[in-house]
Design a protein around this motif. Sequence first.
Motif, PDB file in Angstrom:
ATOM      1  N   VAL A  11      -5.362   5.235   2.070  1.00 18.78           N
ATOM      2  CA  VAL A  11      -4.194   4.862   1.265  1.00 18.78           C
ATOM      3  C   VAL A  11      -4.622   3.859   0.193  1.00 18.78           C
ATOM      4  O   VAL A  11      -5.521   3.047   0.408  1.00 18.78           O
ATOM      5  CB  VAL A  11      -3.058   4.217   2.101  1.00 18.78           C
ATOM      6  CG1 VAL A  11      -2.422   5.226   3.035  1.00 18.78           C
ATOM      7  CG2 VAL A  11      -3.544   3.013   2.857  1.00 18.78           C
TER       8      VAL A  11
ATOM      9  N   ASP B 127      -3.201   5.872  -6.932  1.00 19.41           N
ATOM     10  CA  ASP B 127      -3.922   6.919  -6.190  1.00 19.41           C
ATOM     11  C   ASP B 127      -4.905   7.654  -7.108  1.00 19.41           C
ATOM     12  O   ASP B 127      -6.051   7.907  -6.731  1.00 19.41           O
ATOM     13  CB  ASP B 127      -2.934   7.954  -5.619  1.00 19.41           C
ATOM     14  CG  ASP B 127      -2.100   7.408  -4.465  1.00 19.41           C
ATOM     15  OD1 ASP B 127      -2.505   6.401  -3.860  1.00 19.41           O
ATOM     16  OD2 ASP B 127      -1.051   7.997  -4.172  1.00 19.41           O
TER      17      ASP B 127
ATOM     18  N   SER C 239       2.807   4.288  -7.932  1.00 20.91           N
ATOM     19  CA  SER C 239       1.950   4.452  -6.753  1.00 20.91           C
ATOM     20  C   SER C 239       0.961   5.592  -6.972  1.00 20.91           C
ATOM     21  O   SER C 239      -0.210   5.512  -6.582  1.00 20.91           O
ATOM     22  CB  SER C 239       2.784   4.772  -5.516  1.00 20.91           C
ATOM     23  OG  SER C 239       3.795   3.826  -5.346  1.00 20.91           O
TER      24      SER C 239
ATOM     25  N   ARG D  42       0.831  -1.190   0.000  1.00 21.47           N
ATOM     26  CA  ARG D  42       0.000   0.000   0.000  1.00 21.47           C
ATOM     27  C   ARG D  42       0.873   1.250   0.000  1.00 21.47           C
ATOM     28  O   ARG D  42       2.054   1.196   0.310  1.00 21.47           O
ATOM     29  CB  ARG D  42      -0.969  -0.008   1.177  1.00 21.47           C
ATOM     30  CG  ARG D  42      -0.355  -0.124   2.516  1.00 21.47           C
ATOM     31  CD  ARG D  42      -1.461  -0.356   3.542  1.00 21.47           C
ATOM     32  NE  ARG D  42      -0.899  -0.363   4.881  1.00 21.47           N
ATOM     33  CZ  ARG D  42      -1.583  -0.683   5.973  1.00 21.47           C
ATOM     34  NH1 ARG D  42      -2.849  -1.048   5.884  1.00 21.47           N
ATOM     35  NH2 ARG D  42      -1.027  -0.647   7.149  1.00 21.47           N
ATOM     36  N   GLY D  43       0.231   2.358  -0.404  1.00 21.04           N
ATOM     37  CA  GLY D  43       0.937   3.639  -0.448  1.00 21.04           C
ATOM     38  C   GLY D  43       2.133   3.588  -1.386  1.00 21.04           C
ATOM     39  O   GLY D  43       2.064   3.024  -2.473  1.00 21.04           O
TER      40      GLY D  43
ATOM     41  N   THR E 276      -8.661   0.894  -1.916  1.00 17.52           N
ATOM     42  CA  THR E 276      -8.359   1.949  -0.935  1.00 17.52           C
ATOM     43  C   THR E 276      -8.633   1.408   0.457  1.00 17.52           C
ATOM     44  O   THR E 276      -9.645   0.742   0.674  1.00 17.52           O
ATOM     45  CB  THR E 276      -9.249   3.181  -1.181  1.00 17.52           C
ATOM     46  OG1 THR E 276      -9.066   3.642  -2.521  1.00 17.52           O
ATOM     47  CG2 THR E 276      -8.915   4.309  -0.214  1.00 17.52           C
TER      48      THR E 276
END
Lengths: 94, 94
Positions: free
Chosen positions: A83, B49, B45, A40-41, A71
């Motif tokens: 995130v 997002d 990443s 993640r992130g 998410t």
Amino acid sequence: MAEKLGDNIVLVGRKEIMSYVLAVVTQFNAGEKDVIIKARGKAISRAVDIAEIVKRRFVQNLNTGDIVIGTEEIQGDEGPVKVSTIEITLAKQG
Amino acid sequence: MAEKLGDNIVLVGRKEIMSYVLAVVTQFNAGEKDVIIKARGKAISRAVDIAEIVKRRFVQNLNTGDIVIGTEEIQGDEGPVKVSTIEITLAKQG
């Protein structure tokens, strides 16, 4: 050793990238047919690197299977923050 | 404005993330059924997002379609280097 959540799940954190590559390769060498790389992130870019390195350099006849993004809400210093997450499945052919 | 390669492709670079979110939203508002978000290296990443922000906050009834990862060779300062790539397709339902 990289953190493992289940027999065939590798969670990508802040260790050096080859640590996770080794964790994935070890799973396949132990007979797993699928390994799931989760991140993640900012670790998401590294998860893709790990999948690509395993496929190109270490394990023959691997397919990239499902790739799922999502998410998650985690607890930050100043309250909950969202995130992005990724799960990349690598699968042995045949 | 974020760089666009084709009518429905948004290439993620180093601009602020909302610049790319806006580029994707603009494509859907102009009638595109699918928009492809492409990134490489550390921008991967951010591409995730962007896809998640567009889906959660700006465009209704979007599915995450194909997600493809790969490796590209680019010319670095000290010769060719390999970088990971991602292509995330967002698709309007129905």
